[in-house]
Design a protein around this motif. Sequence first.
Motif, PDB file in Angstrom:
ATOM      1  N   PRO A   7       0.819  -1.225   0.000  1.00 28.48           N
ATOM      2  CA  PRO A   7       0.000   0.000   0.000  1.00 28.48           C
ATOM      3  C   PRO A   7       0.851   1.273   0.000  1.00 28.48           C
ATOM      4  N   SER A   8       1.970   1.257   0.714  1.00 32.52           N
ATOM      5  CA  SER A   8       2.848   2.431   0.752  1.00 32.52           C
ATOM      6  C   SER A   8       3.410   2.735  -0.635  1.00 32.52           C
ATOM      7  N   ASN A   9       3.897   1.702  -1.322  1.00 34.35           N
ATOM      8  CA  ASN A   9       4.417   1.890  -2.679  1.00 34.35           C
ATOM      9  C   ASN A   9       3.310   2.299  -3.640  1.00 34.35           C
ATOM     10  N   GLU A  10       2.120   1.743  -3.433  1.00 33.77           N
ATOM     11  CA  GLU A  10       1.001   2.074  -4.307  1.00 33.77           C
ATOM     12  C   GLU A  10       0.664   3.566  -4.227  1.00 33.77           C
ATOM     13  N   ARG A  11       0.703   4.135  -3.032  1.00 30.11           N
ATOM     14  CA  ARG A  11       0.450   5.573  -2.873  1.00 30.11           C
ATOM     15  C   ARG A  11       1.497   6.396  -3.620  1.00 30.11           C
TER      16      ARG A  11
END
Length: 79
Positions: free
Chosen positions: A29-33
């Motif tokens: 999720p962090s990379n997706e943001r």
Amino acid sequence: MPVRYFIMKSSNLRNLEISQQKGIWSTTPSNERKLNRAFWESSIVYLVFSVQGSGHFQVSHPESVKWGCSGCRLNHRDF
């Protein structure tokens, strides 16, 4: 608009092969943001794929990447 580059590392070759076959890349999720923001704010985004420890890299063609809420869609011919 800036050009952005991201190194997308896989822990093993099998995951990269599955990604190529299905034409999708999964990430945290962090990379997706971070990627969502880059695709909204940048004119071109390059994704550089690698298997950890392999020393080999493959760059996706910017027009082959379509980013959305469900993840990154890739044209498998561009690997």
